[in-house]
Design an enzyme around this catalytic site. Structure first.
Site, PDB file in Angstrom:
ATOM      1  N   ASN A  35       0.878  -1.171   0.000  1.00  0.00           N
ATOM      2  CA  ASN A  35       0.000   0.000   0.000  1.00  0.00           C
ATOM      3  C   ASN A  35       0.914   1.219   0.000  1.00  0.00           C
ATOM      4  OD1 ASN A  35      -1.772   2.074   0.469  1.00  0.00           O
ATOM      5  ND2 ASN A  35      -2.332   1.427   2.552  1.00  0.00           N
ATOM      6  N   TRP A  36       1.010   1.850  -1.157  1.00  0.00           N
ATOM      7  CA  TRP A  36       1.944   2.973  -1.284  1.00  0.00           C
ATOM      8  C   TRP A  36       1.435   4.244  -0.605  1.00  0.00           C
ATOM      9  CZ3 TRP A  36       3.900   2.833  -7.101  1.00  0.00           C
ATOM     10  CH2 TRP A  36       4.813   1.777  -7.229  1.00  0.00           C
ATOM     11  N   LYS A  37       0.159   4.265  -0.226  1.00  0.00           N
ATOM     12  CA  LYS A  37      -0.438   5.479   0.362  1.00  0.00           C
ATOM     13  C   LYS A  37      -0.181   6.669  -0.574  1.00  0.00           C
ATOM     14  CE  LYS A  37      -0.031   3.228   4.788  1.00  0.00           C
ATOM     15  NZ  LYS A  37       0.096   3.304   6.230  1.00  0.00           N
ATOM     16  N   HIS A  60      -9.418   1.521   4.868  1.00  0.00           N
ATOM     17  CA  HIS A  60      -8.132   1.620   5.581  1.00  0.00           C
ATOM     18  C   HIS A  60      -8.320   2.527   6.801  1.00  0.00           C
ATOM     19  CE1 HIS A  60      -3.988   2.575   6.535  1.00  0.00           C
ATOM     20  NE2 HIS A  60      -3.660   1.484   5.871  1.00  0.00           N
ATOM     21  N   GLU A 106      -6.608   4.837   7.941  1.00  0.00           N
ATOM     22  CA  GLU A 106      -6.353   6.265   7.659  1.00  0.00           C
ATOM     23  C   GLU A 106      -7.574   6.909   7.021  1.00  0.00           C
ATOM     24  OE1 GLU A 106      -2.707   5.597   5.542  1.00  0.00           O
ATOM     25  OE2 GLU A 106      -1.745   5.015   7.426  1.00  0.00           O
ATOM     26  N   GLU A 147      -5.155  -4.776  10.572  1.00  0.00           N
ATOM     27  CA  GLU A 147      -4.102  -3.783  10.778  1.00  0.00           C
ATOM     28  C   GLU A 147      -4.338  -3.041  12.093  1.00  0.00           C
ATOM     29  OE1 GLU A 147      -2.218  -2.669   6.705  1.00  0.00           O
ATOM     30  OE2 GLU A 147      -3.794  -1.231   7.159  1.00  0.00           O
ATOM     31  N   GLY A 172       2.895   2.347  10.715  1.00  0.00           N
ATOM     32  CA  GLY A 172       3.859   3.431  10.540  1.00  0.00           C
ATOM     33  C   GLY A 172       4.601   3.805  11.817  1.00  0.00           C
ATOM     34  N   SER A 196       3.775  -2.151  10.149  1.00  0.00           N
ATOM     35  CA  SER A 196       5.236  -2.252  10.295  1.00  0.00           C
ATOM     36  C   SER A 196       5.806  -3.607   9.866  1.00  0.00           C
ATOM     37  CB  SER A 196       5.659  -1.900  11.727  1.00  0.00           C
ATOM     38  OG  SER A 196       5.277  -0.557  12.026  1.00  0.00           O
ATOM     39  N   GLY A 247       2.984  -1.144   4.184  1.00  0.00           N
ATOM     40  CA  GLY A 247       3.047   0.286   3.871  1.00  0.00           C
ATOM     41  C   GLY A 247       4.459   0.711   3.533  1.00  0.00           C
ATOM     42  N   GLY A 248       5.143   1.338   4.489  1.00  0.00           N
ATOM     43  CA  GLY A 248       6.469   1.921   4.285  1.00  0.00           C
ATOM     44  C   GLY A 248       7.455   1.011   3.558  1.00  0.00           C
TER      45      GLY A 248
HETATM   46  P1  13P Z   1       3.262   0.407   7.601  1.00  0.00           P
HETATM   47  O1  13P Z   1       3.719  -0.915   6.988  1.00  0.00           O
HETATM   48  O2  13P Z   1       4.013   1.583   7.087  1.00  0.00           O
HETATM   49  O3  13P Z   1       3.182   0.315   9.087  1.00  0.00           O
HETATM   50  O4  13P Z   1       1.743   0.617   7.080  1.00  0.00           O
HETATM   51  C1  13P Z   1       0.824  -0.408   7.214  1.00  0.00           C
HETATM   52  C2  13P Z   1      -0.395  -0.059   6.444  1.00  0.00           C
HETATM   53  O5  13P Z   1      -1.132   0.836   6.818  1.00  0.00           O
HETATM   54  C3  13P Z   1      -0.665  -0.786   5.197  1.00  0.00           C
HETATM   55  O6  13P Z   1      -1.939  -0.535   4.734  1.00  0.00           O
END
Ligand code: 13P
Length: 249
Positions: free
Chosen positions: A9-11, A94, A96, A166, A172, A212, A233-234
């Protein structure tokens, strides 16, 4: 035996030129994997990503969509707009989006139904806050979010939904749930699905862990019996690192 599904997930990251370069680097690294590989990219990268993955085993998803078919919703993207350019997956609900854009269990449920209506495969996110975990409410929250998200879907649709567990406190933050805790949460979600839709469906549905995930912890997490891969994510922003996560074994 369920397959493992590893999705990035590149956000709100990556421009089209970075997208093309990333896919060129990732494709040879993951070409022999048995795991399913998905990149969920920003809307403006979708077209470039879809071109870039042609002839590879990488699939493309969006990160959100509206539930309405069309109309006066300035700035929104409809399910058909994604489907018609051959997007295969879409992340729904998600944390967020729930936190910053007021998405609710009700809108998540509408989006899930709208995704199936056009043939998009949803990855629906559930997860508890730190407060909810510390007050012992985590399982209640995540099973309730799961139940509400899936309400009114057919058994077949439920079977074809990917759920991403999640925990919000792990997103993050560099804090990962222990593999045992993550497995237990995914197991509770599976038990809830079994209770409502039957054991067969609960044994087939893919439940990912997200929060993470990195190459140093992916094997331990994905080897757990109830964790069928991850939503990353990251660590999905760097091709080499994401490739290692996909090839965790
Ligand atoms: P991180 O891997 O950066 O913690 O993000 C997780 C996430 O929100 C994937 O959708």
């Amino acid at each position: 035996m369920r397959r493992k599904v590893i999705a990035g997930n590149w956000k709100m990251n990556m421009l089209p030129n970075e997208t093309m370069k990333f896919i060129e680097e990732l494709a040879p690294l993951v070409k022999d994997t048995k795991n399913e590989v998905i990149l969920c990219v920003p809307y403006t990268d979708l077209f470039y990503a879809l071109m870039g993955v042609q002839g590879t085993n990488i699939k493309i998803g969006a990160q959100n969509m509206h539930f309405e078919k069309k109309g006066a919703f300035t700035g929104e993207i409809s399910p058909d707009m994604l489907k018609c350019i051959n997007v295969e997956y879409v992340i729904i609900g998600h944390s967020e989006r729930r936190q910053y854009f007021n998405e609710t269990d009700e809108s998540v449920n509408k989006k899930l139904k709208a995704a199936f209506e056009v043939g998009l495969k949803p990855i629906v996110c559930v997860g508890e806050t730190l407060d909810e975990r510390e007050s012992g409410k985590a399982f209640q929250i995540i099973t309730s979010q799961t139940e509400k998200a899936l309400e009114g879907l057919t058994k077949d649709q439920v079977k074809n939904t990917i759920i991403a567990y999640e925990p919000i406190w792990a997103i993050g933050t560099g804090k990962t749930a222990t593999s045992a805790d993550a497995n237990e949460a995914c197991e509770k979600i599976r038990e809830k699905i079994s209770e409502i839709y039957g054991k067969d469906i609960s044994e087939e549905i893919i439940i990912q862990y997200g929060g993470s995930v990195k190459s140093s912890n992916s094997k331990e997490l994905f080897d757990e019996p109830n964790i069928d891969g991850g939503l990353v994510g990251g660590a999905s922003l760097e091709a080499n690192e994401f490739g290692k996560i996909v090839n965790y074994k």
